[in-house]
Write a protein that holds these residues in place. Structure first.
Motif, PDB file in Angstrom:
ATOM      1  N   ASN A  12       0.934  -1.007  -0.132  1.00 49.75           N
ATOM      2  CA  ASN A  12      -0.025  -0.048   0.176  1.00 49.75           C
ATOM      3  C   ASN A  12       0.826   1.154   0.066  1.00 49.75           C
ATOM      4  O   ASN A  12       1.688   1.366   0.843  1.00 49.75           O
ATOM      5  CB  ASN A  12      -0.876   0.127   1.262  1.00 49.75           C
ATOM      6  N   TYR A  13       0.858   2.058  -1.116  1.00 55.76           N
ATOM      7  CA  TYR A  13       1.569   3.221  -1.158  1.00 55.76           C
ATOM      8  C   TYR A  13       0.845   4.653  -0.818  1.00 55.76           C
ATOM      9  O   TYR A  13       1.396   5.651  -1.230  1.00 55.76           O
ATOM     10  CB  TYR A  13       2.257   3.331  -2.575  1.00 55.76           C
ATOM     11  N   ASP A  14      -0.488   4.694  -0.220  1.00 52.18           N
ATOM     12  CA  ASP A  14      -1.023   5.626   0.294  1.00 52.18           C
ATOM     13  C   ASP A  14      -0.186   6.287   1.302  1.00 52.18           C
ATOM     14  O   ASP A  14      -0.024   5.703   2.504  1.00 52.18           O
ATOM     15  CB  ASP A  14      -2.406   5.239   0.545  1.00 52.18           C
TER      16      ASP A  14
ATOM     17  N   ARG B 210       7.494   5.935  -2.154  1.00 49.61           N
ATOM     18  CA  ARG B 210       6.853   6.754  -3.079  1.00 49.61           C
ATOM     19  C   ARG B 210       7.322   8.021  -2.599  1.00 49.61           C
ATOM     20  O   ARG B 210       7.611   9.119  -3.666  1.00 49.61           O
ATOM     21  CB  ARG B 210       5.518   6.747  -2.312  1.00 49.61           C
TER      22      ARG B 210
ATOM     23  N   GLU C  76       8.801  10.359  -5.854  1.00 48.66           N
ATOM     24  CA  GLU C  76       8.007  11.719  -6.118  1.00 48.66           C
ATOM     25  C   GLU C  76       9.072  12.786  -6.189  1.00 48.66           C
ATOM     26  O   GLU C  76       8.792  13.711  -6.979  1.00 48.66           O
ATOM     27  CB  GLU C  76       6.789  11.788  -5.330  1.00 48.66           C
TER      28      GLU C  76
ATOM     29  N   PHE D 111       7.072  -1.088  -7.908  1.00 44.33           N
ATOM     30  CA  PHE D 111       6.257   0.357  -7.648  1.00 44.33           C
ATOM     31  C   PHE D 111       6.218   1.080  -9.016  1.00 44.33           C
ATOM     32  O   PHE D 111       5.158   1.612  -9.277  1.00 44.33           O
ATOM     33  CB  PHE D 111       7.053   1.113  -6.391  1.00 44.33           C
ATOM     34  N   ARG D 112       7.425   1.351  -9.684  1.00 48.04           N
ATOM     35  CA  ARG D 112       7.461   2.112 -10.613  1.00 48.04           C
ATOM     36  C   ARG D 112       6.566   1.515 -12.009  1.00 48.04           C
ATOM     37  O   ARG D 112       6.052   1.838 -12.674  1.00 48.04           O
ATOM     38  CB  ARG D 112       9.106   2.190 -11.399  1.00 48.04           C
TER      39      ARG D 112
ATOM     40  N   ASN E 251       3.879  -0.465 -11.650  1.00 48.74           N
ATOM     41  CA  ASN E 251       2.680  -0.401 -11.208  1.00 48.74           C
ATOM     42  C   ASN E 251       2.039   0.936 -10.972  1.00 48.74           C
ATOM     43  O   ASN E 251       0.602   0.990 -10.982  1.00 48.74           O
ATOM     44  CB  ASN E 251       2.324  -1.514 -10.077  1.00 48.74           C
ATOM     45  N   TYR E 252       2.682   2.002 -10.606  1.00 50.05           N
ATOM     46  CA  TYR E 252       2.247   3.154 -10.323  1.00 50.05           C
ATOM     47  C   TYR E 252       2.834   4.373 -11.142  1.00 50.05           C
ATOM     48  O   TYR E 252       2.046   5.406 -11.183  1.00 50.05           O
ATOM     49  CB  TYR E 252       2.807   3.552  -8.600  1.00 50.05           C
ATOM     50  N   PHE E 253       3.785   4.200 -11.799  1.00 51.07           N
ATOM     51  CA  PHE E 253       4.135   5.112 -12.790  1.00 51.07           C
ATOM     52  C   PHE E 253       4.641   4.500 -14.230  1.00 51.07           C
ATOM     53  O   PHE E 253       5.799   4.518 -14.295  1.00 51.07           O
ATOM     54  CB  PHE E 253       5.594   5.999 -12.247  1.00 51.07           C
ATOM     55  N   LYS E 254       3.557   3.873 -14.672  1.00 52.54           N
ATOM     56  CA  LYS E 254       3.768   2.976 -15.999  1.00 52.54           C
ATOM     57  C   LYS E 254       4.509   4.071 -16.964  1.00 52.54           C
ATOM     58  O   LYS E 254       4.608   3.255 -18.224  1.00 52.54           O
ATOM     59  CB  LYS E 254       2.538   2.440 -16.439  1.00 52.54           C
TER      60      LYS E 254
END
Length: 315
Positions: A173-175, A187, A191, A304-305, A307-310
């Motif tokens: 979970n990256y929230d 994260r 960012e 993470f990259r 799946n979140y910053f495709k």
């Protein structure tokens, strides 16, 4: 377990459950079932009983839980204790009533006292006060562990428990409001890197010591215990190695490639000062972790990259 045994993984899409599914599949287990929250509300007793009545699983990995970091635990303690108690009570009782052959309950090392001697042995449970910031979650997990013990003691059910240390890896979970420290750091640094920020703030002093286990190692240990352990006492799952939050932040900063400044906000809570598990029992059974911390952080950052910053090309 036989390769075609019907195995129910509760929470199969989460960080823990998805890793268990991957591990089972890699070992040749072919009859794995799961349900999303939309398909099955585990806090609803009748829904859970209807599911067990229909599916009749032979083995259960109870990995479903409401989880979160310090912020979430502090803000929503009633939700954490209620939802976790309901989930585990419903599944454990249904597993008993529908004669499941074996159940593995997954808790967390946050069940131990805040000032427990280090490294933390299984026998230190209930020997002191809990860490206030995650007391609600810890109490629920202690109750689940004890339920397994008491159902085994009274009825002879083969219900066992394990307590993993801090986990990280695929499907985390990256929230930033609800995540644990590792995904939050990944994260934040990522960012900051892509937005060319001058610094990254990390909660606390950076001094607390923590232990981190790559989730696929945890899953391998869970399947190992399901196949090889039938004891009443719970088993710690970890590496037996620790790192300060400050050192972890520097490691994540390096892996991500952020070149700005790292700032610790000492006005934010640190949580438990040190939490290292004694894993001698698990080692004695014949299991040891494989993924070391730097390798694990590299793999977690890659996931993470992807799946979140495709839009970014992953090297």
């Amino acid at each position: 377990m036989d390769k075609d045994s019907k195995i129910y993984v509760a929470g199969h899409r989460g960080l823990v459950g998805s890793a268990i599914v991957r591990n089972l599949e890699s070992k040749g287990y072919t009859n794995i079932i799961g349900r999303t929250h939309a398909e099955l509300d585990l806090t609803n007793q009748q829904d859970v009983r209807d599911f067990f009545e229909k599916e009749r699983p032979e083995y259960v990995f109870l990995a479903a839980a409401k989880v979160g970091g310090i912020y979430a635990n502090n803000m929503y303690p009633a939700d954490f204790i209620y939802e976790n108690l309901m989930i585990q009570n419903n599944i454990i009782k249904a597993a008993h009533d529908y004669k499941v052959k074996k159940l593995l309950f997954l808790g967390s090392t946050c069940i131990y006292p805040k000032m427990a001697p280090q490294p933390i042995k299984e026998e230190y449970l209930l020997s002191g006060y809990l860490e206030p910031t995650n007391e609600a979650y810890a109490l629920a997990k202690i109750a689940g562990l004890k339920m397994c013990q008491f159902f085994k003691r009274q009825y002879g059910d083969n219900f066992i428990s394990c307590m993993p240390t801090n986990l990280y890896g695929p499907n985390d979970n990256y929230d930033l409001n609800n995540s644990h420290v590792m995904p939050a750091l990944i994260r934040k640094f990522h960012e900051a890197k892509i937005n060319n920020l001058p610094q990254v703030e990390v909660w606390g002093t950076g001094k607390p010591l923590r232990e981190f286990l790559y989730v696929d190692d945890m899953a391998d240990a869970c399947v190992f215990l399901m196949e090889n352990y039938d004891g009443e006492e719970h088993v710690n799952i970890g590496t037996g190695e620790e790192v300060s939050i400050g050192e972890l932040a520097e490691l994540v900063k390096d892996v991500v490639g952020f070149e700005g400044k790292l700032v610790f906000n000492s006005e934010k809570p640190d949580g438990t000062p040190r939490k290292l598990t004694d894993v001698s029992k698990l080692h004695g059974l014949g299991w040891k972790h494989r993924v070391e911390l730097r390798e694990g952080v590299i793999m977690a950052y890659r996931w993470f990259r992807e799946n979140y910053f495709k839009e970014e090309k992953v090297s």
